[in-house]
Scaffold this motif. Structure first.
Motif, PDB file in Angstrom:
ATOM      1  N   LEU A  55       0.817  -1.210   0.000  1.00 23.71           N
ATOM      2  CA  LEU A  55       0.000   0.000   0.000  1.00 23.71           C
ATOM      3  C   LEU A  55       0.851   1.260   0.000  1.00 23.71           C
ATOM      4  O   LEU A  55       0.487   2.268  -0.620  1.00 23.71           O
ATOM      5  N   ASP A  56       1.996   1.209   0.671  1.00 29.76           N
ATOM      6  CA  ASP A  56       2.919   2.357   0.634  1.00 29.76           C
ATOM      7  C   ASP A  56       3.380   2.642  -0.792  1.00 29.76           C
ATOM      8  O   ASP A  56       3.411   3.804  -1.229  1.00 29.76           O
ATOM      9  N   TYR A  57       3.756   1.598  -1.507  1.00 31.70           N
ATOM     10  CA  TYR A  57       4.222   1.780  -2.887  1.00 31.70           C
ATOM     11  C   TYR A  57       3.098   2.294  -3.781  1.00 31.70           C
ATOM     12  O   TYR A  57       3.320   3.147  -4.652  1.00 31.70           O
ATOM     13  N   LEU A  58       1.878   1.789  -3.569  1.00 32.49           N
ATOM     14  CA  LEU A  58       0.746   2.314  -4.329  1.00 32.49           C
ATOM     15  C   LEU A  58       0.556   3.798  -4.077  1.00 32.49           C
ATOM     16  O   LEU A  58       0.345   4.586  -5.000  1.00 32.49           O
ATOM     17  N   GLU A  59       0.652   4.179  -2.805  1.00 26.95           N
ATOM     18  CA  GLU A  59       0.429   5.576  -2.438  1.00 26.95           C
ATOM     19  C   GLU A  59       1.508   6.491  -3.019  1.00 26.95           C
ATOM     20  O   GLU A  59       1.268   7.679  -3.261  1.00 26.95           O
ATOM     21  N   LYS A  60       2.682   5.928  -3.272  1.00 29.68           N
ATOM     22  CA  LYS A  60       3.766   6.711  -3.877  1.00 29.68           C
ATOM     23  C   LYS A  60       3.631   6.834  -5.389  1.00 29.68           C
ATOM     24  O   LYS A  60       4.434   7.522  -6.023  1.00 29.68           O
ATOM     25  N   GLY A  61       2.636   6.132  -5.964  1.00 28.72           N
ATOM     26  CA  GLY A  61       2.371   6.306  -7.383  1.00 28.72           C
ATOM     27  C   GLY A  61       2.688   5.128  -8.270  1.00 28.72           C
ATOM     28  O   GLY A  61       2.472   5.185  -9.485  1.00 28.72           O
ATOM     29  N   THR A  63       2.147   1.530 -10.062  1.00 32.67           N
ATOM     30  CA  THR A  63       0.989   0.729 -10.456  1.00 32.67           C
ATOM     31  C   THR A  63       1.005  -0.585  -9.681  1.00 32.67           C
ATOM     32  O   THR A  63       2.023  -0.960  -9.080  1.00 32.67           O
ATOM     33  N   VAL A  64      -0.115  -1.285  -9.714  1.00 32.39           N
ATOM     34  CA  VAL A  64      -0.173  -2.562  -8.996  1.00 32.39           C
ATOM     35  C   VAL A  64       0.878  -3.539  -9.518  1.00 32.39           C
ATOM     36  O   VAL A  64       1.522  -4.268  -8.743  1.00 32.39           O
ATOM     37  N   ASN A  65       1.079  -3.569 -10.821  1.00 33.47           N
ATOM     38  CA  ASN A  65       2.080  -4.474 -11.395  1.00 33.47           C
ATOM     39  C   ASN A  65       3.494  -4.066 -11.001  1.00 33.47           C
ATOM     40  O   ASN A  65       4.336  -4.926 -10.718  1.00 33.47           O
ATOM     41  N   GLU A  66       3.751  -2.772 -10.957  1.00 40.31           N
ATOM     42  CA  GLU A  66       5.063  -2.298 -10.526  1.00 40.31           C
ATOM     43  C   GLU A  66       5.322  -2.629  -9.059  1.00 40.31           C
ATOM     44  O   GLU A  66       6.441  -2.987  -8.685  1.00 40.31           O
ATOM     45  N   VAL A  67       4.278  -2.534  -8.243  1.00 42.07           N
ATOM     46  CA  VAL A  67       4.421  -2.867  -6.828  1.00 42.07           C
ATOM     47  C   VAL A  67       4.809  -4.330  -6.646  1.00 42.07           C
ATOM     48  O   VAL A  67       5.775  -4.654  -5.937  1.00 42.07           O
ATOM     49  N   ILE A  68       4.071  -5.219  -7.286  1.00 45.03           N
ATOM     50  CA  ILE A  68       4.343  -6.645  -7.145  1.00 45.03           C
ATOM     51  C   ILE A  68       5.712  -6.990  -7.712  1.00 45.03           C
ATOM     52  O   ILE A  68       6.468  -7.789  -7.123  1.00 45.03           O
ATOM     53  N   HIS A  69       6.068  -6.393  -8.833  1.00 44.21           N
ATOM     54  CA  HIS A  69       7.377  -6.658  -9.437  1.00 44.21           C
ATOM     55  C   HIS A  69       8.494  -6.197  -8.507  1.00 44.21           C
ATOM     56  O   HIS A  69       9.480  -6.923  -8.290  1.00 44.21           O
ATOM     57  N   LYS A  70       8.341  -5.026  -7.935  1.00 37.97           N
ATOM     58  CA  LYS A  70       9.371  -4.486  -7.045  1.00 37.97           C
ATOM     59  C   LYS A  70       9.556  -5.368  -5.812  1.00 37.97           C
ATOM     60  O   LYS A  70      10.688  -5.693  -5.431  1.00 37.97           O
ATOM     61  N   ILE A  71       8.458  -5.756  -5.209  1.00 32.84           N
ATOM     62  CA  ILE A  71       8.540  -6.585  -4.004  1.00 32.84           C
ATOM     63  C   ILE A  71       9.116  -7.961  -4.325  1.00 32.84           C
ATOM     64  O   ILE A  71       9.948  -8.496  -3.578  1.00 32.84           O
ATOM     65  N   TYR A  80       8.093 -17.997  -0.733  1.00 35.61           N
ATOM     66  CA  TYR A  80       7.129 -18.545   0.225  1.00 35.61           C
ATOM     67  C   TYR A  80       5.841 -17.726   0.299  1.00 35.61           C
ATOM     68  O   TYR A  80       4.909 -18.107   0.996  1.00 35.61           O
ATOM     69  N   ARG A  81       5.785 -16.607  -0.387  1.00 32.11           N
ATOM     70  CA  ARG A  81       4.689 -15.658  -0.199  1.00 32.11           C
ATOM     71  C   ARG A  81       3.640 -15.738  -1.311  1.00 32.11           C
ATOM     72  O   ARG A  81       3.964 -16.009  -2.474  1.00 32.11           O
ATOM     73  N   GLN A  82       2.411 -15.453  -0.907  1.00 31.79           N
ATOM     74  CA  GLN A  82       1.324 -15.233  -1.857  1.00 31.79           C
ATOM     75  C   GLN A  82       0.762 -13.843  -1.569  1.00 31.79           C
ATOM     76  O   GLN A  82       0.337 -13.558  -0.448  1.00 31.79           O
ATOM     77  N   LEU A  83       0.797 -12.971  -2.582  1.00 34.62           N
ATOM     78  CA  LEU A  83       0.401 -11.576  -2.414  1.00 34.62           C
ATOM     79  C   LEU A  83      -0.735 -11.235  -3.371  1.00 34.62           C
ATOM     80  O   LEU A  83      -0.691 -11.594  -4.554  1.00 34.62           O
ATOM     81  N   LEU A  84      -1.730 -10.509  -2.866  1.00 38.02           N
ATOM     82  CA  LEU A  84      -2.847 -10.036  -3.676  1.00 38.02           C
ATOM     83  C   LEU A  84      -2.980  -8.539  -3.480  1.00 38.02           C
ATOM     84  O   LEU A  84      -2.833  -8.042  -2.362  1.00 38.02           O
ATOM     85  N   LEU A  85      -3.318  -7.829  -4.557  1.00 42.05           N
ATOM     86  CA  LEU A  85      -3.369  -6.375  -4.483  1.00 42.05           C
ATOM     87  C   LEU A  85      -4.417  -5.823  -5.434  1.00 42.05           C
ATOM     88  O   LEU A  85      -4.510  -6.255  -6.586  1.00 42.05           O
ATOM     89  N   VAL A  86      -5.222  -4.869  -4.944  1.00 40.49           N
ATOM     90  CA  VAL A  86      -6.138  -4.108  -5.788  1.00 40.49           C
ATOM     91  C   VAL A  86      -5.976  -2.635  -5.444  1.00 40.49           C
ATOM     92  O   VAL A  86      -5.804  -2.278  -4.269  1.00 40.49           O
ATOM     93  N   ASP A  87      -5.984  -1.774  -6.468  1.00 44.04           N
ATOM     94  CA  ASP A  87      -5.866  -0.345  -6.190  1.00 44.04           C
ATOM     95  C   ASP A  87      -7.238   0.313  -6.206  1.00 44.04           C
ATOM     96  O   ASP A  87      -8.268  -0.348  -6.391  1.00 44.04           O
ATOM     97  N   ASN A  88      -7.284   1.638  -6.016  1.00 37.56           N
ATOM     98  CA  ASN A  88      -8.555   2.342  -5.898  1.00 37.56           C
ATOM     99  C   ASN A  88      -9.245   2.561  -7.240  1.00 37.56           C
ATOM    100  O   ASN A  88     -10.310   3.188  -7.293  1.00 37.56           O
ATOM    101  N   ASN A  91      -7.679  -2.007 -10.442  1.00 38.57           N
ATOM    102  CA  ASN A  91      -6.613  -2.792 -11.064  1.00 38.57           C
ATOM    103  C   ASN A  91      -6.062  -3.804 -10.056  1.00 38.57           C
ATOM    104  O   ASN A  91      -5.940  -3.503  -8.865  1.00 38.57           O
ATOM    105  N   THR A  92      -5.704  -4.992 -10.535  1.00 39.38           N
ATOM    106  CA  THR A  92      -5.236  -6.050  -9.642  1.00 39.38           C
ATOM    107  C   THR A  92      -3.906  -6.630 -10.108  1.00 39.38           C
ATOM    108  O   THR A  92      -3.563  -6.585 -11.299  1.00 39.38           O
ATOM    109  N   ALA A  93      -3.175  -7.179  -9.140  1.00 36.65           N
ATOM    110  CA  ALA A  93      -1.926  -7.887  -9.445  1.00 36.65           C
ATOM    111  C   ALA A  93      -1.671  -8.868  -8.313  1.00 36.65           C
ATOM    112  O   ALA A  93      -2.226  -8.741  -7.218  1.00 36.65           O
ATOM    113  N   GLU A  94      -0.798  -9.851  -8.569  1.00 40.04           N
ATOM    114  CA  GLU A  94      -0.553 -10.881  -7.558  1.00 40.04           C
ATOM    115  C   GLU A  94       0.830 -11.492  -7.732  1.00 40.04           C
ATOM    116  O   GLU A  94       1.487 -11.351  -8.765  1.00 40.04           O
TER     117      GLU A  94
END
Length: 225
Positions: A55-61, A63-71, A80-88, A91-94
């Motif tokens: 959510l911090d990365y989303l708030e900095k601008g 995109t959902v795909n950029e957030v997941i790629h960065k992390i 080991y992680r499963q991540l789900l994300l939707v923006d306002n 848009n979704t990414a995982e």
């Protein structure tokens, strides 16, 4: 050990997460929401810090795909992680790591994404998404919980679930809905739904008490004048 749905209401722009697990207190670790930003779930072998980070990365601008790629490129133990994300905007990414436990599944829909691990069937996320989409005229919390119940009816986890939770953000700094069942031997999703139905008629009152207490309704408790 978890299945969840992350979604946005296209009418109100609320965002939220409904989640259940065989583990204790799933809602203390996995669902994250932020008004005007988005909603996220960090699950499987959970790193709770990744929820806020998304959510911090989303708030900095980003995109959902950029957030997941960065992390996925920068964070340790991401396999080991499963991540789900939707923006306002819906848009979704995982991210689903290579060391996810048991049978995992994922499904995307308009304004929503569902996923799980240690599932009874790979069809669980799709059933959740279909249910969510078909209940577009109900409150976001109701939609999320009905979808969670549909996932359980489809088989849910391989074993019994013991905890469940829901978080929904509207337009305040705090979640307008933040309910959880930390442990029950059986039927935590049903108990969570009952909790929501008790909370629902009081929800707006608690918001008004925070924003404008002088015009808020009485508390309705012993000693209230």
């Amino acid at each position: 050990m978890t299945f969840s749905l992350v979604g946005r209401c296209e009418k109100t722009n609320m965002v939220g997460v409904a989640i259940s697990s065989s583990s204790i207190s799933v809602s203390s670790r996995c669902p994250w929401v932020r008004a005007g930003v988005g909603a996220a779930s960090t699950q499987n072998v959970t790193d709770p810090s990744l929820g806020n980070l998304m959510l911090d990365y989303l708030e900095k601008g980003l995109t959902v795909n950029e957030v997941i790629h960065k992390i996925s490129k920068e964070e340790k133990h991401i396999e080991y992680r499963q991540l789900l994300l939707v923006d306002n905007k819906g848009n979704t990414a995982e991210h689903t790591g290579t060391k996810i436990l048991g049978i995992s599944g994922l499904e995307k829909g308009k304004n929503c994404i569902a996923a799980g691990n240690m599932l009874k069937s790979t069809t669980v996320p799709k059933v959740m998404i279909d249910n969510f989409i078909n209940n577009a005229n109900t409150h976001l919390a109701e939609r999320l919980l009905l979808a969670l119940k549909a996932g359980l009816d489809e088989g849910g986890e391989e074993g019994p679930v013991h905890s469940a939770g829901i978080k929904v953000a509207d337009n305040t700094m705090w979640p307008i809905v933040d309910l959880r069942v930390d442990w029950l031997d059986a039927q935590p999703i049903e108990e969570l739904y009952k909790l929501w139905k008790t909370f629902e008629p009081q929800m707006d009152d608690y918001k008004s008490r925070a924003l404008n207490p002088s015009e808020a309704p009485s508390y309705g408790v012993l000693g209230d004048l």
